[in-house]
Structures are given as C-alpha cells and as structure tokens.
Design a protein around this motif. Structure first.
Motif, PDB file in Angstrom:
ATOM      1  N   LEU A 570       0.868  -1.184   0.000  1.00 59.63           N
ATOM      2  CA  LEU A 570       0.000   0.000   0.000  1.00 59.63           C
ATOM      3  C   LEU A 570       0.897   1.223   0.000  1.00 59.63           C
ATOM      4  O   LEU A 570       1.775   1.354   0.855  1.00 59.63           O
ATOM      5  N   GLU A 571       0.691   2.128  -0.960  1.00 58.78           N
ATOM      6  CA  GLU A 571       1.503   3.338  -1.067  1.00 58.78           C
ATOM      7  C   GLU A 571       0.620   4.562  -1.262  1.00 58.78           C
ATOM      8  O   GLU A 571      -0.417   4.495  -1.926  1.00 58.78           O
ATOM      9  N   GLY A 572       1.063   5.672  -0.705  1.00 59.76           N
ATOM     10  CA  GLY A 572       0.459   6.961  -0.971  1.00 59.76           C
ATOM     11  C   GLY A 572       1.537   7.915  -1.455  1.00 59.76           C
ATOM     12  O   GLY A 572       2.708   7.797  -1.076  1.00 59.76           O
ATOM     13  N   TYR A 573       1.176   8.872  -2.310  1.00 57.12           N
ATOM     14  CA  TYR A 573       2.179   9.779  -2.868  1.00 57.12           C
ATOM     15  C   TYR A 573       1.589  11.165  -3.085  1.00 57.12           C
ATOM     16  O   TYR A 573       0.361  11.348  -3.186  1.00 57.12           O
ATOM     17  N   TYR A 574       2.477  12.155  -3.149  1.00 59.58           N
ATOM     18  CA  TYR A 574       2.101  13.533  -3.509  1.00 59.58           C
ATOM     19  C   TYR A 574       3.209  14.086  -4.394  1.00 59.58           C
ATOM     20  O   TYR A 574       4.397  14.000  -4.048  1.00 59.58           O
ATOM     21  N   LYS A 575       2.834  14.657  -5.544  1.00 53.36           N
ATOM     22  CA  LYS A 575       3.825  15.171  -6.493  1.00 53.36           C
ATOM     23  C   LYS A 575       3.424  16.561  -6.964  1.00 53.36           C
ATOM     24  O   LYS A 575       2.285  16.795  -7.361  1.00 53.36           O
ATOM     25  N   LYS A 576       4.386  17.471  -6.919  1.00 53.93           N
ATOM     26  CA  LYS A 576       4.191  18.842  -7.412  1.00 53.93           C
ATOM     27  C   LYS A 576       5.129  19.054  -8.595  1.00 53.93           C
ATOM     28  O   LYS A 576       6.313  18.753  -8.534  1.00 53.93           O
ATOM     29  N   MET A 577       4.585  19.588  -9.703  1.00 48.38           N
ATOM     30  CA  MET A 577       5.362  19.793 -10.920  1.00 48.38           C
ATOM     31  C   MET A 577       5.315  21.264 -11.339  1.00 48.38           C
ATOM     32  O   MET A 577       4.263  21.906 -11.236  1.00 48.38           O
ATOM     33  N   ASN A 578       6.438  21.776 -11.820  1.00 53.93           N
ATOM     34  CA  ASN A 578       6.537  23.172 -12.261  1.00 53.93           C
ATOM     35  C   ASN A 578       7.074  23.241 -13.687  1.00 53.93           C
ATOM     36  O   ASN A 578       7.746  22.336 -14.167  1.00 53.93           O
ATOM     37  N   ASN A 579       6.764  24.369 -14.343  1.00 55.37           N
ATOM     38  CA  ASN A 579       7.265  24.680 -15.688  1.00 55.37           C
ATOM     39  C   ASN A 579       6.794  23.661 -16.729  1.00 55.37           C
ATOM     40  O   ASN A 579       7.544  23.284 -17.637  1.00 55.37           O
ATOM     41  N   LEU A 580       5.533  23.232 -16.616  1.00 60.09           N
ATOM     42  CA  LEU A 580       4.940  22.361 -17.627  1.00 60.09           C
ATOM     43  C   LEU A 580       4.515  23.201 -18.826  1.00 60.09           C
ATOM     44  O   LEU A 580       4.160  24.375 -18.680  1.00 60.09           O
ATOM     45  N   LEU A 581       4.527  22.598 -20.006  1.00 56.87           N
ATOM     46  CA  LEU A 581       4.152  23.311 -21.229  1.00 56.87           C
ATOM     47  C   LEU A 581       2.835  22.794 -21.784  1.00 56.87           C
ATOM     48  O   LEU A 581       2.556  21.601 -21.735  1.00 56.87           O
ATOM     49  N   GLU A 582       2.044  23.698 -22.330  1.00 58.65           N
ATOM     50  CA  GLU A 582       0.827  23.363 -23.075  1.00 58.65           C
ATOM     51  C   GLU A 582       0.741  24.312 -24.264  1.00 58.65           C
ATOM     52  O   GLU A 582       1.163  25.468 -24.194  1.00 58.65           O
ATOM     53  N   TYR A 583       0.173  23.819 -25.375  1.00 59.41           N
ATOM     54  CA  TYR A 583      -0.113  24.709 -26.489  1.00 59.41           C
ATOM     55  C   TYR A 583      -1.147  25.752 -26.069  1.00 59.41           C
ATOM     56  O   TYR A 583      -2.071  25.471 -25.290  1.00 59.41           O
ATOM     57  N   LYS A 584      -0.998  26.948 -26.621  1.00 60.46           N
ATOM     58  CA  LYS A 584      -2.033  27.949 -26.451  1.00 60.46           C
ATOM     59  C   LYS A 584      -3.312  27.483 -27.142  1.00 60.46           C
ATOM     60  O   LYS A 584      -3.275  26.605 -27.997  1.00 60.46           O
ATOM     61  N   ASP A 585      -4.420  28.069 -26.762  1.00 65.18           N
ATOM     62  CA  ASP A 585      -5.687  27.713 -27.398  1.00 65.18           C
ATOM     63  C   ASP A 585      -5.594  27.932 -28.906  1.00 65.18           C
ATOM     64  O   ASP A 585      -5.239  29.023 -29.371  1.00 65.18           O
ATOM     65  N   GLY A 586      -5.885  26.859 -29.658  1.00 64.52           N
ATOM     66  CA  GLY A 586      -5.892  26.954 -31.106  1.00 64.52           C
ATOM     67  C   GLY A 586      -4.563  26.729 -31.781  1.00 64.52           C
ATOM     68  O   GLY A 586      -4.500  26.610 -33.007  1.00 64.52           O
ATOM     69  N   ALA A 587      -3.456  26.617 -31.020  1.00 63.30           N
ATOM     70  CA  ALA A 587      -2.137  26.425 -31.626  1.00 63.30           C
ATOM     71  C   ALA A 587      -1.886  24.944 -31.887  1.00 63.30           C
ATOM     72  O   ALA A 587      -2.385  24.080 -31.165  1.00 63.30           O
ATOM     73  N   THR A 588      -1.109  24.634 -32.951  1.00 65.33           N
ATOM     74  CA  THR A 588      -0.740  23.256 -33.279  1.00 65.33           C
ATOM     75  C   THR A 588       0.710  23.224 -33.726  1.00 65.33           C
ATOM     76  O   THR A 588       1.365  24.257 -33.846  1.00 65.33           O
TER      77      THR A 588
END
Length: 782
Positions: A570-588
């Motif tokens: 049995l395991e529990g975890y917590y993860k925090k991530m920074n500087n993730l990238l996503e395309y802007k709305d409508g960008a490809t």
C-alpha cells in the motif's frame, strides 16, 4: 572528478582490509543454459546473515569476515545453489544457475528471500516476462508496455494505446531506456503497439517514485529495459506468426563461452494485406507497415573485461500514391500524387565492463540516439499547352526530430555488505529540430523553394551522481544520494541539485514500512497535440525563455508478505510539478513561420493518490490485483481563465486484475479485466447561433466552453481472455495462442463529438473503435 573518486574508493577498500580480517567473494551469476546475466540474483550467507544482489551485468561482491561461509545463490524461476568453504583470501566464484522445470515448485524459504521487505527502494516493480507472454493482448501482439499499464499508478491513454501516464505525469516524463539509452518515441501503429519485441528482452523494471540517484532527466517514471546478450553456449531461436506481424530472434555463440550474438526482427504485413483492397478501388497504391530490428554482440576479453555492441532500428511508414490520365491526343494530361508519413528511432551503444578489483565494478558507455518525424506531400501534372509541354510541380514537407551523442561512466563499489555505493557521470550533446517546413513549387506562373519554421537548436547536458544503499541496523536501511545536472542552451545554462532519499524499517519478519523523497529535473519538453492520434509531438529544449520542468515527490507505504507466495503493498504519494508546457488555445505543431516558443504556455501540475498491489507469485494460479485512487490537476495563467483544471488523463479510479492459471504443462490461460473512470474532455456547455450576418449553413452553431476538461467520458472497462496450447517437439517447442480482446464487446468511448439527428436535434455521440476482437498466433522455440 571521476578519477579522484576511484582512487578514494580504492584507498577506503585498502584501509578497511588492513583494519579487519575480511575478504571478498565476487563473480558473475548467469543462466547455465544461455550464459545470460541473471540481473538482481541474490547471494546470502547463512552464517553471517549478510547478503547482496547482482547488478545489471550479473556482477556481485560480498565482503565477509575470515570464517566459514555457507552461501545460497537464488533467483526466481531457478534452482538455488549452495557453496560452503572457509574464507581466508579474496576469491572469485562464478555461478551458473539452472532453471526450474516446475515453476509452481518455487518456495519462499526465508524472509531473507523477500525482496519486497528487504529492499530500500519503493515504488519499484520488476515486470515478469512470463506474464507479458501469457496475458492476452490486442491482436495477439505481446507487448511489455501493455503489461505495465496493468500496474497501479500507471494509466493508459486512449483505447488500445501502449502509452503510459504515471502518477499524473505526461508521456514525455517517462525515461524509457533500452540498455541504458533513452528512447524518444516508444510507439508503433499510432500508439497501439510499442517498439519492444518481447523475444529480445532479458529484464524490465518500472520505477514510479523514490528514484535512485543514478537516474535523472524525467519527472514521473523510469522503464529500464535490458535486452538479451546472446546465448554463449549454443544456437537458439524463437519467433511467432500473428494476425498483423511476424517476428524472429536468433542467438548463439560466435566463439563458445567468449563471444556471442543476438539479432531480433519484427515486421507487420498490414500493407501487403491491404494493398489488393486499396488497388481494387482504382489507381491508388498505398499502405502502412512498421518494423523493429534489435542486434547485439558481446565479447569476453577476460574474467575482468567484457565489451558489448548493440543497436535498435525501427520505423513506421504510411504511404499513398495516385496517378491518373484524362483527355486524349494533344489534350492528354497526366497527374501524379504522393503522400508519406513516417517516424522512427535509431539507437547504437558501445559499452565496456571492467572489474578493477573484487569490490569495484565499472561500466563505460558511448551511445547515439536519433528520432525523426516526417510528413511529405508531392504532386505534379504534365500537359500540352499551345503545342508546348508544361509541367507543374509542388512539394510540401514537414520535419522534426532529436539527435543525441552521449558518453557516460558508472561505478559500483561494495566495501562491505552494509554499503552498496554507486557513482558516475554522463555528458550528452543534443541537436533539436523542433519543426522545419519546406515548400517547393515549379510552374509556368511561379518558382519557389523555401524553408521556414523553427531553427535547429544545439545543447549540452551533463550530470554527476552518487548514492549509497547502507544498512544502519537489522531493521533500518537507507538509500541516500545526490544527482547534480546541468543544461547549456543558447546563452543560458541551467543547474539543478536533486537530493534523493528512501528508507525502509522492518516492523517484523513479514512487514516493513517505507518512505521516500525525490527531487527531479527534466531538460526536455514534449509539445503534445491531444487527440490527433499521430506521432506529431515535438521534442523541444528549455531556452532562455522556457525553463526546465521540475518535480518534487514524496511517498510512503507498507509492504507485507502474507502466507507463502502472497504479497501486498500500500503506497500513498504527492507530487508537485513546475514549468509544464501546453499549447495555447488553437495552436498546433503546423502553421506559419512563427517559432514554437510563441505557441506555448507555462504552468504547474499536482498529482496525489494511493495505490494497492496484491500479488500471488507461486503456484499454478498467479497474478495480481492493482487499484489506484488519484487526483491530477493543471494550472496555467493564460489558459482556463487562470483556474485549475483536471488533467486529460486524470482518472479517479483505476482497477486491474491480471491472472494466469496453468492446468498442466500443455495448457494455460490468462485473464485480464480493467476498469477506469472516464478521461476528462473539453465540451461546450451551451450552443447559440453566430452573430447576425454570418451564413449559419456554413458556420453552424457556436459552442460556449465554460472550462477545460469539464466533462467526463463514460467509464472504461474490458475483459480479455487468452488460451495458450504448448507442445514439446523434436526440435524445441511450439505454442498456439488464442485470445479475445474485449470479450463482452463493451462499447468503450474513444472519441466524443456533437451530431444532429434527422429532426435537427443536436446530441453528443460516442465513437467506439474496438468491439470484441479475436486473435491467434503461432509461437515457436528451437
């Protein structure tokens, strides 16, 4: 930096031997039948109560007081071996172990055999290759990544996909290694199969958290795949013929017990099957296929020195051609069209193992890795105009990829049974091609030959690490380490110091509690077009404006052995991530000449939850039940009005059951059942007519989207069943495998869209692509 560490280790070793009358037993542990290294095999001395494990090349080292020793060498699926003698000098003992004829006869004879309790490292699973071969899968194609998807904390992407999403991370956050070399795209057939040919694999390890310091460069997981080295005793082969692909693996000695080879190939014949159908529709010629090729040569110079040369090459290719003529005489016109979509990996590695002394082992590696993606479209026409021949030609091409040259050195130092020290370093030269558009046109009206898009980026990456797995007492064991890395790109250099620590405390002979903390940095980003279903994801580096990804993960859990052969964790975890990238709305990934950096947004991510894994490892019936309860969110300042939203693959509940049962030596079955909360998708909550003056027949209704990923697809569940029929033959063995994928034909959602019925009412429609699918394959060994 490395040379002083070697000298320091040798001095410590010499000083320790001078202070205490202790000597070292070292050697390699291999399979008697093939000569393959038995990775993770254990060595245990009954008299002193000390033990150790073999590394990725089968090397082990155990330093004990000068006294009588009674050693047991053990490995799952192999017969234990015993060695007894009086230790009075350093001694080399190479062990060849023979396999068990009846796996159900394996027994856990002591808690000292129990890796689940003994190991410091948590969130780690050694994937059983027997389960990969025996469990039913899509189209009957054995796939290690599909088996990994059945483990807690790991989620699949879309229906049938071989991609993995680990503890809330994206596909780019998995460090997938073939013999220590990173793989940038692990998918075939638009994600439905992985690139790994099971017949060529020796071992597979999944790490979800508590990462040892030797690993770095990704945030969410490590999938460490080691390929076979090649049989050093005699020629052997295995392969199979299935519905969509065939494969063949050959291995054997070049010089017996000294030099061996392994070569393994796989290719689909979807193109050959589909081409007659396509051609029957007209002049169109086209198809799709993929192939894999693994090869390795290893040579033993001496008991202390060995060299390996290995490579992997794989490619997916979709193509279509069309040509037609119309008119006659001087009015005859000929038109041609060709389109191509292809992607693939090329990997090469040269590694050298050297044993400096019985306590110090080294591995030096030089590697090359290349991934490229290409879209190509070409058309031409020829005709007569005013008595003169005219030819028009146009070509559009899109290219992207990443290329690496790398060198690294790793050391294992074992001064005594209470310490297992690892240290080393790596340097990588990257060349990124984030997206180049080429356009060429030639006609009587225009001539153009131009290239535009993102320019190539060159970068330098390095890391140094050191860790020690040390035993403080019989109950308490700690693994502590540091991973220091840097990345230089354009005029910017980033540095990261990542502490790692994990520990286990044994409450009693059957129960241990574990905890870990890991800081991770990732110097690569993957720009993903969710829902396209093509390998159009772009690997890009951090730049002066785009920072590296960072993550901090803490985890804790309890591991317990129940009665013989049963384990639960049995395991529990917590993860925090920074500087993730996503395309802007409508960008490809496609578009105009703008650089990719103008198309993305930077944000944060959170993931937390709990996992349960219950396993039965011995007997005729074996398998596991895995359950995950998790939450995963994202937040970007300029997306979704700056508010948090669930990640697309946020899945509240995920349950998997994987069981195999052996009736006898000739018949066994495998059953898989999975259930998961539906993926999050973005859908409009209201629809209204466009502004006055717009043609509503052309533009249709306008949808209002309240927030990102505001709707859940229906839940996903599926039952797969497979039967394997084995038979020993004069030349080896053969197996007929029959399976049913989605046995009760559940209509699981693959895609949701709005459609109109015959009364003009708008409704949400579900597209399902995989009903019940039967499969069969013929597999053989000789």
């Amino acid at each position: 930096m490395i040379r002083p560490l070697i000298i320091l280790c040798l001095l410590i070793s010499t000083f320790a031997e001078a202070q205490t009358p202790a000597y070292t037993i070292s050697g390699t542990i291999t399979d008697q039948a093939s000569g393959e290294a038995l990775i993770g095999a254990t060595v245990y001395d009954y008299i002193s109560g000390k033990g150790t494990t073999a590394n990725n090349y089968g090397f082990y080292s155990l330093t004990l007081p000068s006294d009588s020793v009674r050693l047991r060498y053990s490995y799952v699926g192999f017969q234990n071996q015993m060695q007894s003698f009086f230790l009075k000098v350093n001694v080399s003992v190479d062990v060849e172990m023979s396999g068990l004829t009846e796996l159900q006869g394996v027994e856990i004879t002591s808690t000292k055999d129990n890796d689940l309790i003994e190991k410091t490292q948590m969130s780690t699973i050694d994937v059983s290759l027997d389960k990969v071969r025996d469990l039913p899968v899509l189209m009957g194609e054995r796939d290690v990544m599909k088996t990994i998807q059945l483990l807690p904390g790991v989620q699949s992407g879309s229906e049938g996909s071989s991609g993995i999403y680990v503890r809330g991370g994206g596909p780019d956050q998995n460090l997938i290694l073939i013999d220590g070399v990173p793989v940038y795209n692990a998918n075939h057939l638009f994600g439905f199969f992985s690139i790994f040919n099971t017949d060529a694999i020796n071992s597979v390890k999944l790490i979800k958290g508590g990462f040892p310091a030797e690993y770095g460069g990704r945030l969410s997981s490590v999938v460490d795949i080691r390929m076979k080295e090649g049989n050093t005793k005699e020629i052997h082969g295995e392969g199979g013929i299935g519905l969509v692909a065939s494969r063949l693996t050959l291995e054997g000695p070049i010089v017996k017990d000294k030099t061996s080879f392994m070569i393994s190939g796989r290719r689909t014949y979807i193109d050959a099957l589909a081409r007659p159908i396509i051609r029957a529709q007209g002049d169109v010629d086209g198809g799709y296929y993929f192939y894999d090729l693994n090869a390795k040569i290893n040579h033993k110079f001496s008991d202390r020195s060995r060299m390996y040369l290995s490579g992997y090459f794989g490619k997916d290719r979709f193509f279509a051609k069309d040509s037609y003529n119309y008119g006659s005489g001087n009015n005859l016109q000929e038109d041609r069209y060709e389109a191509r979509l292809q992607w693939g990996n090329g990997i090469g590695a040269l590694r050298w193992n050297y044993i400096f002394n019985p306590k110090l082992f080294s591995n030096t590696t030089v590697t090359y890795s290349n991934y490229d993606f290409n879209i190509f479209n070409e058309s031409s026409s020829k005709y007569i105009e005013n008595g003169n021949p005219v030819e028009n030609y146009s070509r559009i091409e899109y290219l992207s990829g990443i290329q690496d040259w790398s060198g690294k050195v790793d050391f294992n130092y074992l001064p005594n049974p209470d310490h297992y020290i690892k240290f080393g370093g790596n340097y990588t030269y990257h060349r990124f091609n984030p997206g180049i558009n080429r356009y060429k046109e030639q006609s009587q009206y225009a001539r153009e030959d131009t290239t535009y898009g993102s320019s190539k980026i060159y970068a330098n990456e390095f890391y140094l690490y050191a860790e020690d797995d040390f035993k403080i007492s019989d109950r308490l064991k700690i693994n502590g380490g540091l991973h220091f890395s840097g990345f230089a790109v354009e005029s910017k250099t980033y540095f990261s110091l990542q502490p790692r620590i994990s520990g286990r405390y044994i409450l009693n002979e059957n129960t241990a509690v574990k905890a870990s903390y890991a800081s991770m940095a990732q110097y690569l980003h993957l720009l993903t077009n969710a829902g396209i279903g093509l390998p159009t994801d772009l690997w890009v580096p951090p730049t002066a404006d785009i920072k590296p990804q960072l993550a901090h993960q803490i985890a804790g859990g309890v591991a317990r052995t129940l009665k013989k052969g049963y384990e639960i964790s049995l395991e529990g975890y917590y993860k925090k991530m920074n500087n993730l990238l996503e395309y802007k709305d409508g960008a490809t990934f496609l578009g105009n000449a703008s650089d990719w950096q103008t198309k993305v947004e930077t944000g944060e991510g959170w993931s937390y939850g709990g996992e349960i894994l219950f396993e039965k490892k011995t007997g005729k019936t074996t398998g596991w039940i895995g359950y995950t309860l998790s939450w995963t969110d994202r937040q970007f300042e300029n997306l979704n009005n700056g508010e948090k939203f669930p990640y697309r693959y946020d899945r509240r509940h995920d349950l998997s059951v994987a069981v195999t049962h052996k009736f006898n030596d000739r018949v066994d079955i495998g059953v898989v059942w999975v259930y998961g909360t539906g993926n999050a998708v973005t859908l409009p909550t209201e629809r209204y007519l466009p502004a006055q003056g717009f043609n509503t027949n052309y533009y249709g209704d306008v949808g209002y989207i309240e927030s990102r990923n505001n709707y859940r697809m229906p839940s996903y569940h599926r039952l797969d069943v497979g039967v394997n029929l084995h038979k020993e033959t004069k030349y080896g063995s053969r197996t007929w495998s029959f399976g049913l994928y989605n046995a009760y034909s559940r209509q699981n959602p693959f895609f949701l869209y709005f459609s109109s019925d015959r009364f003009g009412n708008t409704r949400l429609t579900q597209l399902s692509i995989f009903p019940i699918i039967p499969s069969f394959s013929y597999n053989f060994k000789f």
